[in-house]
Design a protein around this motif. Sequence first.
Motif, PDB file in Angstrom:
ATOM      1  N   VAL A 148       0.377  16.220   1.668  1.00 44.60           N
ATOM      2  CA  VAL A 148       0.094  17.522   1.070  1.00 44.60           C
ATOM      3  C   VAL A 148      -1.329  17.528   0.524  1.00 44.60           C
ATOM      4  O   VAL A 148      -1.721  16.651  -0.241  1.00 44.60           O
ATOM      5  N   SER A 149      -2.117  18.504   0.951  1.00 41.25           N
ATOM      6  CA  SER A 149      -3.503  18.610   0.503  1.00 41.25           C
ATOM      7  C   SER A 149      -3.551  19.164  -0.912  1.00 41.25           C
ATOM      8  O   SER A 149      -2.679  19.921  -1.341  1.00 41.25           O
ATOM      9  N   THR A 200      -3.351  17.134   4.992  1.00 40.50           N
ATOM     10  CA  THR A 200      -4.342  16.215   5.561  1.00 40.50           C
ATOM     11  C   THR A 200      -3.695  15.473   6.720  1.00 40.50           C
ATOM     12  O   THR A 200      -2.599  14.928   6.579  1.00 40.50           O
ATOM     13  N   ASP A 201      -4.358  15.455   7.879  1.00 39.51           N
ATOM     14  CA  ASP A 201      -3.810  14.853   9.087  1.00 39.51           C
ATOM     15  C   ASP A 201      -4.029  13.344   9.070  1.00 39.51           C
ATOM     16  O   ASP A 201      -5.135  12.860   9.314  1.00 39.51           O
ATOM     17  N   VAL A 202      -2.986  12.589   8.772  1.00 42.41           N
ATOM     18  CA  VAL A 202      -3.093  11.130   8.649  1.00 42.41           C
ATOM     19  C   VAL A 202      -3.549  10.492   9.955  1.00 42.41           C
ATOM     20  O   VAL A 202      -4.258   9.487   9.953  1.00 42.41           O
ATOM     21  N   ALA A 203      -3.165  11.081  11.094  1.00 43.40           N
ATOM     22  CA  ALA A 203      -3.540  10.505  12.381  1.00 43.40           C
ATOM     23  C   ALA A 203      -5.045  10.409  12.550  1.00 43.40           C
ATOM     24  O   ALA A 203      -5.548   9.505  13.220  1.00 43.40           O
ATOM     25  N   SER A 204      -5.794  11.307  11.918  1.00 40.29           N
ATOM     26  CA  SER A 204      -7.248  11.279  12.036  1.00 40.29           C
ATOM     27  C   SER A 204      -7.866  10.119  11.277  1.00 40.29           C
ATOM     28  O   SER A 204      -9.035   9.795  11.481  1.00 40.29           O
ATOM     29  N   TYR A 205      -7.091   9.486  10.408  1.00 44.77           N
ATOM     30  CA  TYR A 205      -7.628   8.416   9.573  1.00 44.77           C
ATOM     31  C   TYR A 205      -7.005   7.051   9.886  1.00 44.77           C
ATOM     32  O   TYR A 205      -7.143   6.113   9.111  1.00 44.77           O
ATOM     33  N   LEU A 206      -6.313   6.956  11.017  1.00 45.38           N
ATOM     34  CA  LEU A 206      -5.644   5.687  11.335  1.00 45.38           C
ATOM     35  C   LEU A 206      -6.588   4.493  11.346  1.00 45.38           C
ATOM     36  O   LEU A 206      -6.269   3.449  10.767  1.00 45.38           O
ATOM     37  N   PRO A 207      -7.762   4.574  12.023  1.00 44.86           N
ATOM     38  CA  PRO A 207      -8.647   3.399  11.997  1.00 44.86           C
ATOM     39  C   PRO A 207      -9.064   3.011  10.588  1.00 44.86           C
ATOM     40  O   PRO A 207      -9.112   1.830  10.250  1.00 44.86           O
ATOM     41  N   TRP A 208      -9.347   4.013   9.736  1.00 45.77           N
ATOM     42  CA  TRP A 208      -9.735   3.711   8.356  1.00 45.77           C
ATOM     43  C   TRP A 208      -8.573   3.067   7.588  1.00 45.77           C
ATOM     44  O   TRP A 208      -8.772   2.098   6.857  1.00 45.77           O
ATOM     45  N   ILE A 209      -7.365   3.589   7.775  1.00 47.89           N
ATOM     46  CA  ILE A 209      -6.197   3.015   7.099  1.00 47.89           C
ATOM     47  C   ILE A 209      -6.000   1.568   7.540  1.00 47.89           C
ATOM     48  O   ILE A 209      -5.748   0.672   6.723  1.00 47.89           O
ATOM     49  N   GLN A 210      -6.126   1.313   8.842  1.00 48.35           N
ATOM     50  CA  GLN A 210      -5.956  -0.047   9.352  1.00 48.35           C
ATOM     51  C   GLN A 210      -6.981  -0.985   8.752  1.00 48.35           C
ATOM     52  O   GLN A 210      -6.680  -2.137   8.422  1.00 48.35           O
ATOM     53  N   GLU A 211      -8.219  -0.518   8.578  1.00 44.42           N
ATOM     54  CA  GLU A 211      -9.252  -1.361   7.993  1.00 44.42           C
ATOM     55  C   GLU A 211      -8.917  -1.730   6.554  1.00 44.42           C
ATOM     56  O   GLU A 211      -9.135  -2.857   6.116  1.00 44.42           O
ATOM     57  N   GLN A 212      -8.367  -0.758   5.799  1.00 45.32           N
ATOM     58  CA  GLN A 212      -8.106  -1.005   4.382  1.00 45.32           C
ATOM     59  C   GLN A 212      -6.932  -1.950   4.155  1.00 45.32           C
ATOM     60  O   GLN A 212      -6.961  -2.778   3.249  1.00 45.32           O
ATOM     61  N   GLY A 255      -0.170  14.781  -2.190  1.00 46.29           N
ATOM     62  CA  GLY A 255       0.085  13.442  -1.653  1.00 46.29           C
ATOM     63  C   GLY A 255       1.460  13.265  -1.078  1.00 46.29           C
ATOM     64  O   GLY A 255       1.743  12.237  -0.455  1.00 46.29           O
ATOM     65  N   GLY A 256       2.353  14.236  -1.262  1.00 45.85           N
ATOM     66  CA  GLY A 256       3.669  14.141  -0.656  1.00 45.85           C
ATOM     67  C   GLY A 256       3.574  14.123   0.860  1.00 45.85           C
ATOM     68  O   GLY A 256       2.639  14.664   1.448  1.00 45.85           O
ATOM     69  N   GLY A 257       4.538  13.500   1.519  1.00 45.65           N
ATOM     70  CA  GLY A 257       4.435  13.269   2.951  1.00 45.65           C
ATOM     71  C   GLY A 257       4.983  14.395   3.825  1.00 45.65           C
ATOM     72  O   GLY A 257       5.876  15.141   3.432  1.00 45.65           O
ATOM     73  N   PHE A 258       4.409  14.507   5.037  1.00 42.50           N
ATOM     74  CA  PHE A 258       4.894  15.389   6.096  1.00 42.50           C
ATOM     75  C   PHE A 258       5.384  14.470   7.206  1.00 42.50           C
ATOM     76  O   PHE A 258       4.602  13.683   7.763  1.00 42.50           O
ATOM     77  N   TYR A 259       6.672  14.510   7.526  1.00 43.01           N
ATOM     78  CA  TYR A 259       7.279  13.536   8.433  1.00 43.01           C
ATOM     79  C   TYR A 259       7.765  14.218   9.709  1.00 43.01           C
ATOM     80  O   TYR A 259       8.247  15.343   9.686  1.00 43.01           O
ATOM     81  N   ILE A 260       7.627  13.502  10.831  1.00 48.18           N
ATOM     82  CA  ILE A 260       8.072  13.999  12.132  1.00 48.18           C
ATOM     83  C   ILE A 260       9.132  13.048  12.677  1.00 48.18           C
ATOM     84  O   ILE A 260       8.944  11.824  12.656  1.00 48.18           O
ATOM     85  N   ALA A 261      10.217  13.607  13.154  1.00 44.82           N
ATOM     86  CA  ALA A 261      11.294  12.786  13.710  1.00 44.82           C
ATOM     87  C   ALA A 261      11.192  12.758  15.234  1.00 44.82           C
ATOM     88  O   ALA A 261      10.902  13.774  15.867  1.00 44.82           O
ATOM     89  N   PHE A 290       0.807  -1.216   0.000  1.00 47.89           N
ATOM     90  CA  PHE A 290       0.000   0.000   0.000  1.00 47.89           C
ATOM     91  C   PHE A 290       0.843   1.270   0.000  1.00 47.89           C
ATOM     92  O   PHE A 290       1.881   1.348   0.648  1.00 47.89           O
ATOM     93  N   VAL A 291       0.326   2.254  -0.720  1.00 50.57           N
ATOM     94  CA  VAL A 291       0.880   3.600  -0.759  1.00 50.57           C
ATOM     95  C   VAL A 291      -0.245   4.548  -0.383  1.00 50.57           C
ATOM     96  O   VAL A 291      -1.387   4.381  -0.817  1.00 50.57           O
ATOM     97  N   ILE A 292       0.050   5.551   0.441  1.00 50.33           N
ATOM     98  CA  ILE A 292      -0.960   6.539   0.813  1.00 50.33           C
ATOM     99  C   ILE A 292      -0.666   7.833   0.090  1.00 50.33           C
ATOM    100  O   ILE A 292       0.490   8.239  -0.046  1.00 50.33           O
ATOM    101  N   THR A 293      -1.731   8.477  -0.435  1.00 48.92           N
ATOM    102  CA  THR A 293      -1.569   9.706  -1.197  1.00 48.92           C
ATOM    103  C   THR A 293      -2.845  10.518  -1.098  1.00 48.92           C
ATOM    104  O   THR A 293      -3.802  10.109  -0.434  1.00 48.92           O
ATOM    105  N   GLY A 294      -2.887  11.670  -1.751  1.00 47.76           N
ATOM    106  CA  GLY A 294      -4.079  12.504  -1.757  1.00 47.76           C
ATOM    107  C   GLY A 294      -5.073  12.010  -2.791  1.00 47.76           C
ATOM    108  O   GLY A 294      -4.700  11.574  -3.884  1.00 47.76           O
ATOM    109  N   ALA A 295      -6.379  12.086  -2.456  1.00 41.11           N
ATOM    110  CA  ALA A 295      -7.399  11.559  -3.356  1.00 41.11           C
ATOM    111  C   ALA A 295      -7.618  12.451  -4.566  1.00 41.11           C
ATOM    112  O   ALA A 295      -8.066  11.995  -5.606  1.00 41.11           O
ATOM    113  N   ASP A 296      -7.331  13.728  -4.440  1.00 41.74           N
ATOM    114  CA  ASP A 296      -7.602  14.650  -5.533  1.00 41.74           C
ATOM    115  C   ASP A 296      -6.352  15.005  -6.337  1.00 41.74           C
ATOM    116  O   ASP A 296      -6.332  15.999  -7.047  1.00 41.74           O
ATOM    117  N   CYS A 297      -5.302  14.213  -6.223  1.00 44.15           N
ATOM    118  CA  CYS A 297      -4.061  14.586  -6.904  1.00 44.15           C
ATOM    119  C   CYS A 297      -4.264  14.591  -8.423  1.00 44.15           C
ATOM    120  O   CYS A 297      -4.889  13.722  -8.989  1.00 44.15           O
TER     121      CYS A 297
END
Length: 623
Positions: A141-142, A155-167, A123-129, A66-73
């Motif tokens: 990136v929105s 787009t805050d990926v943390a808000s979609y963790l349960p959905w990502i896990q389901e997919q 869809g580019g990523g925002f990363y925290i160290a 799986f790759v995560i990206t923006g839906a409207d790219c």
Amino acid sequence: MLITMFFKRFFLLLLSLSCAFGECIQKPVETLEAPLSGQWLVELFQRSDQGEPKKVCGGTIIDKQFVITGADCIESLNAVEVFVKGVSRRNCRNSDAGFYTEHLVEKKKFCAERLNGSLGSTGGGFYIADKDGNLSLRGIVSSVKVKPDGYALFTDVASYLPWIQEQIGGTNVQTTLSECGKRAAIDAGRPWPWQGQVYRNDSGSIQRVASVAIINELFLVSPAGVYSSSELRDPTQLSLTFTSHESGQAQVFHSQRIGKIIRHEKFYPESGSNNIALLQLQTPLRFSERLSPICLWRGDPREFNIEVGRGGTGGFTPEKDCDGPLNHFCIETSAPVAWNDTFYSERDGSWYLKGITANVSIGENGSRAMLLDVPRYTEWIDENTVFRRKNLLGNLNCAKRFINDYTFISDAAGKKCFAAHIKPTILLTTATCLENVTASEITGTSGNQTSPVKSIHVHPRFNSCNHANNIAIVQLGQPLDSATPFCLHLDPPKRKFRLRSLLPNRGFERHFYDLAPSPGGMLECADQWRREGVELDTSGGHLCGELEGIAENRGDPFCTEKFEGSSLYYDYGDGQGVYLRGLLDLDKRNHCEKLLELPEVYVDVTFYAEWIRDIVGAFREDS
């Protein structure tokens, strides 16, 4: 590339790679600095019959498939590294309220100030160290276009963790610092980062209800017997807070809304047996050093014997002779022990939730406490947190008995059939009910609300001759929000359940019956109906059985009514909501008489789960 899920309003997309990494169309990503080596960055291309593949957008690898990206790219630039600094939502909104307010209102996006360069790929990523240099994906990136000198939107990926896990079918998607059972290196007045407190406001008096323990982003473990009937029905009147004790004073640094209380179905207030519950949050927690989960023991609970040492309540000594009920243990401790408190024990460097205090007696030399043995309930916790979070359409609350019980489709002549309310603007019914009608000719009703129908989606392989794939989705023009929709399972349930059928009628009387599955299965059912001149598809998509006790209603006018489309649901016996299992397919002339031993036949909704999710996921609506 294959789209596995699409929500326009989420601006979030998961792509499933249809081949191994080495075979997929990828372009090596150029980066500017060593810290972002680029091994998880990809650019996505669209295949073309002519010429070179067209570049689409950027993304981040989160799994082998799986790759995560923006839906409207729409378009992409070469991936580069851009340094950004987070900005509070308030400051971002105030910088241009007319623009940013719309995008920040749901708190599923955040802002950042660009310190160099410009953001290219949607869809580019925002990363925290973290402090060790490990990077975690936090945003993408929105696609929302911002002014060149404005704050960037992610787009805050943390808000979609349960959905990502389901997919992706896994649970290894974690936010930074979310390893369970680890105390912070610097506790900052908060030694137990998983501990929370529930309070109630009783006529202006704030009262502590219980201590609770975080086990994942959406759930906390709690005692069951502390909540009133009204709080079980509406837990939003409770307050969940997290405090730290800095400078000798307790300070609330975070609070959260409780969406649902799931009490153990065999909890008995009189004896205190099975005094355990789960608190389901309305929105996921965001973990940090001061907010992280405790571990659950997943081995044999008999092997998790506590020894003399420290727990969440201080120093303790286990008692060998504990006269408490089943699944309890006793300790003696010199530290103060509170009712409805949580108790932790350390094993191999990690802390585990061991107990919930059930009884406390205080003596001259300390306290004696009896506690519920939480490791004996790990399976129950897992079953409830998994199937209740992973419902097919992501409904936060599920319909309860006597609520979602009179929903139907009508035309100019009157009621045509019943339906199941599965989203505020979506009904599920049989395809035979909608034969030879158009959307403009029918309406949908639930309770006292009626809505015009926007569109009808009949299963593409529906066959009216043998009732194969006899299912349809009805999209309404307006939401029906007087009743809570049914939930649908993403996966088959592992818990014990009863299948209950509802034969609806107006008024206060309701007709509920347990369905006893036919011993011979669908082949036997098909043979029985064939003698009535009705052919039934047996390749899947149906289930059948007898409604227990319905014969006692012989002579009641309701027995001869048409109930096509009425619901069959899973009943777990805990009063926490019901999950739809089927829709009545064939209408008998008399449901209370055993006419030629004809069984009741239902469309098996779970058989069509993927089709339902695909159709509903494509609707561009707020439901």
